[in-house]
Design a protein around this motif. Structure first.
Motif, PDB file in Angstrom:
ATOM      1  N   UNK B  27      -5.997  -7.850   0.252  1.00 29.05           N
ATOM      2  CA  UNK B  27      -5.598  -7.905   1.656  1.00 29.05           C
ATOM      3  C   UNK B  27      -6.819  -8.035   2.567  1.00 29.05           C
ATOM      4  N   UNK B  28      -6.636  -8.703   3.685  1.00 34.84           N
ATOM      5  CA  UNK B  28      -7.740  -8.902   4.604  1.00 34.84           C
ATOM      6  C   UNK B  28      -8.221  -7.580   5.152  1.00 34.84           C
ATOM      7  N   UNK B  30     -11.179  -7.701   7.204  1.00 34.69           N
ATOM      8  CA  UNK B  30     -12.038  -8.048   8.318  1.00 34.69           C
ATOM      9  C   UNK B  30     -11.286  -8.056   9.633  1.00 34.69           C
ATOM     10  N   UNK B  31     -11.911  -8.580  10.665  1.00 30.28           N
ATOM     11  CA  UNK B  31     -11.310  -8.631  11.986  1.00 30.28           C
ATOM     12  C   UNK B  31     -10.245  -9.702  12.065  1.00 30.28           C
ATOM     13  N   UNK B  32      -9.612  -9.773  13.220  1.00 33.38           N
ATOM     14  CA  UNK B  32      -8.515 -10.708  13.407  1.00 33.38           C
ATOM     15  C   UNK B  32      -8.969 -12.150  13.248  1.00 33.38           C
ATOM     16  N   UNK B  35      -9.305 -13.071   9.733  1.00 34.73           N
ATOM     17  CA  UNK B  35      -8.000 -13.251   9.092  1.00 34.73           C
ATOM     18  C   UNK B  35      -7.386 -14.590   9.477  1.00 34.73           C
ATOM     19  N   UNK B  36      -7.537 -14.961  10.752  1.00 34.79           N
ATOM     20  CA  UNK B  36      -6.941 -16.208  11.214  1.00 34.79           C
ATOM     21  C   UNK B  36      -7.529 -17.403  10.497  1.00 34.79           C
ATOM     22  N   UNK B  37      -8.776 -17.240  10.082  1.00 35.30           N
ATOM     23  CA  UNK B  37      -9.417 -18.359   9.404  1.00 35.30           C
ATOM     24  C   UNK B  37      -9.010 -18.442   7.930  1.00 35.30           C
ATOM     25  N   UNK B  38      -8.332 -17.414   7.474  1.00 32.03           N
ATOM     26  CA  UNK B  38      -7.953 -17.404   6.068  1.00 32.03           C
ATOM     27  C   UNK B  38      -6.979 -18.535   5.763  1.00 32.03           C
ATOM     28  N   UNK B  39      -7.064 -18.968   4.554  1.00 27.43           N
ATOM     29  CA  UNK B  39      -6.214 -20.050   4.090  1.00 27.43           C
ATOM     30  C   UNK B  39      -4.742 -19.623   4.085  1.00 27.43           C
ATOM     31  N   UNK B  40      -3.871 -20.544   4.481  1.00 27.86           N
ATOM     32  CA  UNK B  40      -2.439 -20.292   4.347  1.00 27.86           C
ATOM     33  C   UNK B  40      -2.007 -20.690   2.942  1.00 27.86           C
TER      34      UNK B  40
END
Lengths: 169, 169
Positions: B27-28, B30-32, B35-40
């Motif tokens: 699970x992420x 780090x900061x938001x 997380x937003x940069x994480x791959x879908x």
């Protein structure tokens, strides 16, 4: 009543907490004729497994009760504003199943919206989320529901596990 | 090639043996923004959970590999006669996933037929089995497939557990 409609999902998500439950029925041990006489299971309309211990379906009726028993569910999330029918309440009581009602208005396909938001948390891409939504919503699919799923803010839930499919908790 | 078609299921059932697998991604933490940069995740077409540790889907492509990794699957059942593409073989090798090919001819919707037969073993009523078959087959639905499911002889498999949905093996 909406909850009595037969056109698929009307807002029921059946969830099974991560624990081990005994099967409601033991595997058949008798002869073939005995087995043939056994009752068939009737899953509720639009029944499907969402993830480990989490199921979705339309509103269950009496015909579905033995199937629900076989799943060993511990709680039902009910998303309609209408009161839960007494016969179903009795079934839940008799089987130690908790009922959690969230009266959701203004959506065509409540269960589909809830599952779609869960998929956002699991970081599914939107095209896959919408594909699943449409598969279950069929004629009830609405762009407004899909917009709701797309705009659902997952940032406050960022510590939620990305996926629970692989864990057999 | 059929296996490259994009019209849904072409005969793949992905199965996860009953064991505990680690998640492919933690699970992420780090900061938001991180997380937003994480791959879908991009699930394969027509992906769904069939039962505990058993999944169904259309033929997976490169875009689906990270999602499949996240499931921790250990084996893939491939139902088409065509050779399994080399890129996919490499992915399976790199992840320790076994491939089991059964070249099925003469059906429109191989995965749907296989899942339908599994539902017979689980003693689902035919109307529910066909409803699920049609939900995934869509335009590829065939009466001949449904007849195959109906006539599938489960008597030789009568000691198969009636349902595995409730067990978290």
């Amino acid at each position: 009543m909406k909850v009595e409609s037969s056109d698929g999902e009307t807002g029921t998500v059946i969830s099974l907490p991560p624990a081990v439950f005994p099967t409601a029925k033991a595997p058949a041990t008798g002869g073939e004729s005995e087995r043939e006489e056994e009752e068939l299971f009737v899953p509720p309309l639009n029944f499907a497994m969402v993830d480990n211990g989490v199921f979705r379906s339309g509103f269950p009726s009496f015909a579905n009760f033995s199937f629900l028993q076989s799943l060993g569910i511990r709680s039902i999330v009910y998303l309609c504003p209408e009161p839960y029918p007494e016969a179903n309440v009795e079934f839940l009581k008799a089987n130690g199943i908790g009922l959690y009602q969230f009266a959701i208005e203004g959506t065509q396909h409540r269960t589909g919206c809830l599952v779609g938001c869960l998929r956002r948390l699991q970081r599914w891409c939107l095209s896959s989320i919408f594909d699943e939504y449409q598969r279950f919503a069929a004629a009830k699919a609405r762009v407004s529901d899909q917009r709701f799923i797309e705009l659902f803010d997952v940032s406050s839930l960022k510590h939620f596990p990305l996926s629970c499919s692989c864990s057999n908790r």
